[in-house]
Design a protein around this motif. Structure first.
Motif, short mmCIF file in Angstrom:
data_model
loop_
_atom_site.label_atom_id
_atom_site.label_comp_id
_atom_site.label_asym_id
_atom_site.label_seq_id
_atom_site.Cartn_x
_atom_site.Cartn_y
_atom_site.Cartn_z
N ALA A 1 13.90 -5.52 -1.31
CA ALA A 1 12.83 -5.07 -2.21
C ALA A 1 11.96 -3.99 -1.58
N TYR A 2 11.30 -4.31 -0.48
CA TYR A 2 10.32 -3.39 0.07
C TYR A 2 10.95 -2.05 0.46
N HIS A 3 12.15 -2.07 1.03
CA HIS A 3 12.78 -0.86 1.53
C HIS A 3 12.96 0.17 0.43
N SER A 4 13.48 -0.22 -0.70
CA SER A 4 13.76 0.73 -1.79
C SER A 4 12.63 0.78 -2.82
N LEU A 5 12.22 -0.37 -3.33
CA LEU A 5 11.23 -0.40 -4.39
C LEU A 5 9.90 0.16 -3.92
N PHE A 6 9.48 -0.20 -2.70
CA PHE A 6 8.20 0.25 -2.17
C PHE A 6 8.34 1.48 -1.27
N ARG A 7 9.54 2.03 -1.21
CA ARG A 7 9.82 3.25 -0.43
C ARG A 7 9.47 3.10 1.05
N ALA A 8 9.56 1.88 1.56
CA ALA A 8 9.34 1.64 3.00
C ALA A 8 10.70 1.80 3.68
N ASN A 9 11.21 3.04 3.66
CA ASN A 9 12.63 3.25 3.89
C ASN A 9 12.99 4.09 5.11
N LEU A 10 12.13 4.10 6.13
CA LEU A 10 12.54 4.76 7.36
C LEU A 10 13.77 4.08 7.95
N ARG A 11 13.75 2.75 7.92
CA ARG A 11 14.89 1.95 8.37
C ARG A 11 14.88 0.63 7.61
N ARG A 12 16.01 -0.05 7.70
CA ARG A 12 16.10 -1.40 7.14
C ARG A 12 15.90 -2.40 8.29
N PRO B 1 10.77 1.40 -14.04
CA PRO B 1 10.60 1.35 -15.50
C PRO B 1 11.78 0.74 -16.24
N SER B 2 12.98 0.91 -15.73
CA SER B 2 14.16 0.40 -16.43
C SER B 2 14.30 -1.10 -16.32
N GLY B 3 13.68 -1.68 -15.28
CA GLY B 3 13.82 -3.12 -15.06
C GLY B 3 15.17 -3.52 -14.50
N ILE B 4 16.01 -2.55 -14.15
CA ILE B 4 17.33 -2.85 -13.61
C ILE B 4 17.19 -3.42 -12.20
N VAL B 5 17.86 -4.52 -11.94
CA VAL B 5 17.85 -5.16 -10.63
C VAL B 5 19.08 -4.70 -9.85
N PRO B 6 18.91 -4.12 -8.67
CA PRO B 6 20.05 -3.64 -7.90
C PRO B 6 21.06 -4.76 -7.60
N VAL B 7 22.32 -4.40 -7.56
CA VAL B 7 23.36 -5.36 -7.22
C VAL B 7 23.28 -5.71 -5.73
N GLU C 1 18.35 -13.90 -4.28
CA GLU C 1 18.60 -13.29 -5.58
C GLU C 1 17.40 -13.45 -6.50
N ALA C 2 16.76 -14.61 -6.47
CA ALA C 2 15.57 -14.82 -7.30
C ALA C 2 14.43 -13.93 -6.82
N ILE C 3 14.26 -13.82 -5.50
CA ILE C 3 13.21 -12.96 -4.95
C ILE C 3 13.43 -11.51 -5.37
N LYS C 4 14.67 -11.05 -5.26
CA LYS C 4 14.98 -9.67 -5.64
C LYS C 4 14.70 -9.43 -7.12
N ALA C 5 15.11 -10.36 -7.96
CA ALA C 5 14.89 -10.20 -9.40
C ALA C 5 13.40 -10.15 -9.73
N VAL C 6 12.60 -10.94 -9.03
CA VAL C 6 11.16 -10.94 -9.26
C VAL C 6 10.57 -9.57 -8.94
N TYR C 7 10.87 -9.05 -7.78
CA TYR C 7 10.26 -7.79 -7.37
C TYR C 7 10.67 -6.64 -8.27
N TRP C 8 11.97 -6.54 -8.58
CA TRP C 8 12.42 -5.41 -9.37
C TRP C 8 12.04 -5.55 -10.84
N LEU D 1 0.83 -1.20 0.00
CA LEU D 1 0.00 0.00 0.00
C LEU D 1 0.86 1.26 0.00
N ALA D 2 1.96 1.22 0.73
CA ALA D 2 2.89 2.35 0.71
C ALA D 2 3.53 2.49 -0.67
N GLY D 3 3.98 1.39 -1.22
CA GLY D 3 4.68 1.43 -2.50
C GLY D 3 3.84 1.93 -3.64
#
Length: 302
Positions: free
Chosen positions: A225-236, A278-284, A263-270, A169-171
């Motif tokens: 995923a959630y911290h950056s992609l969904f902007r749930a970023n007050l803390r990790r 929009p770029s589809g780039i998966v963070p390292v 790694e598979a989970i991260k690739a799925v979310y991003w 919902l936040a994202g």
């Protein structure tokens, strides 16, 4: 497939009962799970099956990692549907109910005997696995002790609504004030869980329960995923001493470690949400040391 709001989210809600009160009895080799590797609900099912020693009695297969407008599909990455040869998971729903219109989701429980979907309600599926397959399960862990079931249900519901769904919902919020409110509410619940885990090894003291499995599926996705992609970023999660140690403690258990492909989970979310990425780039990164000792059992009072 877009969610159709005029129909229930879960239209298949069959229950497995060993007393014969439903058409679905707990039998080895009868059922099959369609799971998605990125899906937290599928992750819970896979871990519960392993913890109970049911993973050889109930088969499982994976849909393709990414879902397009046609819904979950079977493609070369994860292999074909081994049970029915369906091209799409929606085919299982249509085979079960030709008039079906609605939400197709993972996990989906399929009955080989009657050739139909039993349920796609992950909460009720987990409860049935724990309570109805005890004569088939090869492990004796009790993830749902009868004397605290109401408490487990209440906490699991909060974990789902106030942490799991809250991140989505936040994202996907399009309003600044709405987004900020959702993020602060999410972290207020994480603060409560942080405090709770300062008093016991697991959410219910020294007992591993299904609530822990549900929380794990969220924690495993949070920082990647959630911290950056969904902007749930007050803390990790790694910024919470108890939650991070608790997550590493769970990861040290074979069922959690072997069934968590970060790694598979991260690739799925991003790759799944082009409006957010929009770029589809998966963070390292991030680099997370899941193997660091948690020292949970050595803590005073645990």
């Amino acid at each position: 497939m877009p969610r159709i709001e005029s129909v229930p989210l879960h239209q298949f809600v069959g229950r497995i009962r060993k007393d014969g009160s439903t058409p679905f009895a707990p039998e080895p080799g009868r059922y099959h799970f369609y799971l998605a590797i990125g899906c937290p609900y599928s992750h819970v099912i896979a871990i519960v099956l392993n913890l109970l020693g049911l993973d050889s009695a109930i088969s499982q297969s994976l849909v393709d990692d990414l879902r397009d407008a046609r819904g979950w599909a079977f493609r070369p990455l994860r292999g074909p549907d081994p049970i029915n040869g369906f091209a799409f998971l929606s085919d299982a729903y249509m085979a079960s109910r030709p008039s079906f219109v609605g939400h197709v989701s993972c996990p989906t429980l399929w009955d080989r005997r009657t050739a139909q979907v039993v349920s796609n309600d992950s909460h009720e599926i987990v409860v049935d696995l724990i309570t109805q397959f005890d004569e088939i399960a090869t492990e004796t862990v009790d993830l749902y002790p009868e004397n605290i079931r109401a408490d487990i249900d209440a906490l699991s519901s909060r974990i789902l609504d106030e942490v799991g769904i809250a991140t989505y919902l936040a994202g996907f919020s399009n309003d600044q004030a709405d987004y900020a409110g959702k993020v602060h509410a999410l972290f207020a619940t994480l603060d409560e869980l942080e405090e709770r885990l300062g008093k016991g090894r697991f959410l219910f003291g020294d007992r591993l329960t299904e609530s822990d499995v549900r929380l794990w599926a969220i924690l495993a996705r949070f920082d990647i995923a959630y911290h950056s992609l969904f902007r749930a970023n007050l803390r990790r999660i790694i910024d919470f001493p108890n939650l991070w140690a608790y997550a590493r403690d769970l990861y040290a258990l074979p069922a959690f470690r072997t069934l968590s492909d970060f790694e598979a989970i991260k690739a799925v979310y991003w790759g799944m949400f082009p409006t957010l990425n929009p770029s589809g780039i998966v963070p390292v990164g991030p680099l997370l040391n899941w193997h660091a000792p948690s020292d949970r059992t050595a803590k005073a009072g645990i």
